[in-house]
Design a protein around this motif. Structure first.
Motif, mmCIF file in Angstrom:
data_model
loop_
_atom_site.group_PDB
_atom_site.id
_atom_site.type_symbol
_atom_site.label_atom_id
_atom_site.label_comp_id
_atom_site.label_asym_id
_atom_site.label_seq_id
_atom_site.Cartn_x
_atom_site.Cartn_y
_atom_site.Cartn_z
ATOM 1 N N LEU A 196 -8.644 -4.314 -7.492
ATOM 2 C CA LEU A 196 -8.690 -2.968 -8.090
ATOM 3 C C LEU A 196 -7.503 -2.745 -9.016
ATOM 4 O O LEU A 196 -7.619 -2.066 -10.052
ATOM 5 N N SER A 197 -6.339 -3.313 -8.666
ATOM 6 C CA SER A 197 -5.166 -3.178 -9.531
ATOM 7 C C SER A 197 -5.391 -3.851 -10.882
ATOM 8 O O SER A 197 -5.033 -3.310 -11.940
ATOM 9 N N THR B 265 -8.908 4.892 -9.991
ATOM 10 C CA THR B 265 -7.824 5.461 -9.181
ATOM 11 C C THR B 265 -8.379 6.043 -7.884
ATOM 12 O O THR B 265 -7.778 5.891 -6.808
ATOM 13 N N SER C 264 -7.811 -1.778 -12.966
ATOM 14 C CA SER C 264 -7.119 -0.611 -13.524
ATOM 15 C C SER C 264 -6.206 -1.032 -14.669
ATOM 16 O O SER C 264 -6.118 -0.343 -15.710
ATOM 17 N N ARG D 221 -9.085 3.263 -5.570
ATOM 18 C CA ARG D 221 -7.853 2.738 -4.975
ATOM 19 C C ARG D 221 -7.327 3.670 -3.880
ATOM 20 O O ARG D 221 -6.799 3.209 -2.849
ATOM 21 N N TYR E 198 0.821 -1.208 0.000
ATOM 22 C CA TYR E 198 0.000 0.000 0.000
ATOM 23 C C TYR E 198 0.862 1.268 0.000
ATOM 24 O O TYR E 198 0.545 2.250 -0.688
ATOM 25 N N PHE F 165 -6.735 -5.002 -2.805
ATOM 26 C CA PHE F 165 -5.807 -4.205 -3.604
ATOM 27 C C PHE F 165 -5.615 -4.834 -4.983
ATOM 28 O O PHE F 165 -5.623 -4.137 -6.012
#
Length: 589
Positions: free
Chosen positions: A94-95, A64, A98, A67, A23, A91
């Motif tokens: 969402l990564s 974004t 994206s 995140r 993070y 995480f």
């Protein structure tokens, strides 16, 4: 470099630390997602519809923002390390989403008629995935998901086209992905080892801090110990000096009556007994700390032992106005009777000393497979915060002036050590003003089939020929006087050679016993002196070693010699008993 071995607890901490790194290091990726879409859209505006580009930028900003919100929630969390894996998975999801948006650029921005734009898209994708290595390597699944989502659409478009240039693009991507995965693996291992070493260093620091605190506490305890011991040693020595001066003054006047001399002798004996009590207590503590007290377990009839204790302590209890009662019972326990007796002696002495004009009860009760022996008093009690302190050396509650009648403060320290040695838990329940209950829990056993045979009393041996070796002339003379008064033939010397000369002078008869001080001149020890005497005599005589040392290391060294050890000051009764036991057999050839 190999990572340190991890325990399950350390593994949890390590995983949580890596997720926190994930993070913390994602800021550069989030910044790239906010900045890079604009120049990309500007370059692609001629071949991609503006509306699609605006929608793509909007979706990138929304993800974004999501995140960023996730990161904020992560750093404000209160669930600790247990949920670290779940936070890593959130995480990663969402990564990947994206990355799919960037992968979409490789799909709709792939225009065969514009090879420079294809090269541009390829550079953007490989640059973003390469830049993500430091940020996402702390959690490899997140980085692997990024590579697949970001490069798969572009690779599919390359495979759908004809021409060698597209195959080159596909191979170029494949090689870069392999290189990035290798870099991710190396970075992950480096991060993992670094974090693991950090935890190891923290553990070492905490260990050093604990050792520092323990050393500080030991130093304070030593200072308190020496101060208390110094005070308690000075008192009887001061009394001895006064009584000796009194006796000397009366002797110079020539007016020492038998009654007066007997009274002073009794007082001298009491002062010596007080001094010996303190030193014997210190020796007991040192022997227990050195592990030199043997345990001889056997069936113990607790009812008989408690009845004996009541009989022994009854006169002292009456003198202090205490109603002492025993509930003997008929239970049997597995213990060392001598050491258990010492525990109960100390507990009863403590109760009688600190609870005058009260009631004291000693009894036992069954607790499952154990027997709990209780010493209960209705005295002043012990505050809760002092329950641990009373088991420390020289701790005397309510005795700031260290009244001699209150003891030396070693009894409960010895109880604690004996309990640990015997594996008998020692308990304390007490409230200030409401009395105290000390307990000893021992294993319960069935009564043995037959009673234990009583020990046979040993007759005092006839006059023995005893060598006495001590480099202190005063101690040597005192030993010779006492041994002669007991009817023994004493041959004394300050060293081995002198002792052998005097032995030869009186006829060189067979020596029955050697009494040697441990610390002699020229660094010679008593055990070494006994060995030299054996060489000169041509046989081994029985030996007693006398010492004033109380250090655990020195006591272990003495124990290893195999000789009987007596600790200064040696009470006449103790010396007589040792001579009796040594003289009950013959010297070993």
């Amino acid at each position: 470099m190999r990572a340190p071995a991890l325990t399950p607890d350390t593994s949890t901490h390590l995983r949580a630390a890596l997720v926190e790194l994930l993070y913390r290091q994602s800021g550069s990726i989030l910044l790239a997602n906010l900045v890079i879409p604009w120049p990309v859209a500007y370059v692609m505006r001629e071949v991609v519809p503006v509306g699609l580009l605006i929608g793509w930028i909007g979706a990138t900003y929304l993800l974004t923002g999501a995140r960023l919100l996730l990161s904020r929630r992560y750093f404000a969390r209160a669930d600790g390390e247990a949920e670290a894996t779940n936070w890593a998975r959130r995480f990663t999801v969402l990564s990947i989403l994206s990355s799919l948006l960037w992968g979409a650029l490789g799909w709709f921005g792939f225009e065969p008629t514009q090879p420079h734009l294809i090269a541009f898209v390829c550079i953007v994708l490989t640059g973003l995935s390469g830049g993500a290595v430091p940020s996402l390597s702390a959690y490899p699944p997140a980085y692997i998901g990024l590579l697949i989502a970001m490069h798969l659409p572009f690779a599919l478009r390359c495979l759908m086209q004809e021409g060698s240039i597209y195959s080159v693009y596909a191979l170029f991507q494949l090689f870069l992905i392999g290189a990035y995965l290798f870099c991710c693996r190396v970075t992950y291992r480096t991060l993992k080892e670094t974090v693991a070493l950090r935890f190891e260093n923290l553990a070492l620091v905490r260990g050093l801090e604990r050792e520092r605190d323990r050393a500080t506490a030991a130093d304070k305890a030593k200072t308190r110990f020496l101060a208390a011991a110094s005070h308690d040693l000075r008192q009887p020595v001061h009394a001895l000096a006064l009584f000796a001066a009194t006796l000397g003054t009366l002797a110079r006047r020539g007016a020492v009556g038998s009654h007066e001399a007997s009274g002073i002798a009794d007082k001298l004996d009491a002062a010596i007994g007080s001094l010996g009590g303190l030193l014997n207590g210190l020796i007991d503590v040192s022997q227990l700390d050195a592990g030199l007290v043997p345990v001889r377990r056997q069936p113990v009839h607790l009812g008989r032992m408690l009845a004996d204790l009541q009989e022994v302590f009854a006169p002292q209890a009456r003198q202090r106005g205490i109603d002492l009662r025993a509930v003997p019972g008929d239970a049997w326990g597995d213990s060392d009777p001598e050491l258990l007796r010492r525990i109960l002696d100390n507990l009863l002495s403590n109760a009688l000393r600190h609870a005058p004009d009260s009631r004291v009860l000693i009894g036992s009760r069954r607790r499952g497979e154990a027997i709990e022996i209780l010493v209960v008093d209705t005295g002043p009690g012990i505050p809760q915060e002092q329950h641990q302190a009373v088991f420390e050396e020289f701790t005397q509650l309510g005795n700031p002036e260290r009244d001699r009648e209150q003891g030396l403060g070693l009894g409960l320290a010895i109880v604690r050590r004996l309990g640990a040695l015997l594996e008998h838990p020692i308990g304390l329940r007490s409230t200030a003003g409401k009395g105290s209950t000390f307990s000893v829990r021992i294993p319960r056993i069935d009564p043995p089939a037959s009673g234990l045979a009583p020990a046979r009393a040993q007759a005092f041996p006839p006059g023995l020929r005893i060598m006495v070796l001590d480099d202190d002339p005063q101690v040597l003379d005192a030993n010779v006087s006492l041994l002669t008064a007991w009817g023994h033939e004493a041959i004394a010397g300050t060293d081995v050679e002198e002792l052998c000369r005097r032995h030869a002078k009186v006829g060189a008869g067979r020596v029955d016993l050697i009494i040697a001080d441990y610390r002699l001149k020229a660094g010679l020890t008593g055990s070494e002196a006994v060995e030299r005497l054996a060489e000169k005599l041509g046989y081994r005589a029985r030996a007693l070693i006398v010492t004033g040392d109380t250090m655990p290391e020195r006591l272990r060294e003495l124990n290893a010699t195999g000789y009987r050890v007596l600790h200064k000051p040696v009470a006449p009764d103790a010396l007589q008993a040792a001579i009796r036991q040594s003289g009950s057999g013959h010297a070993a050839d």
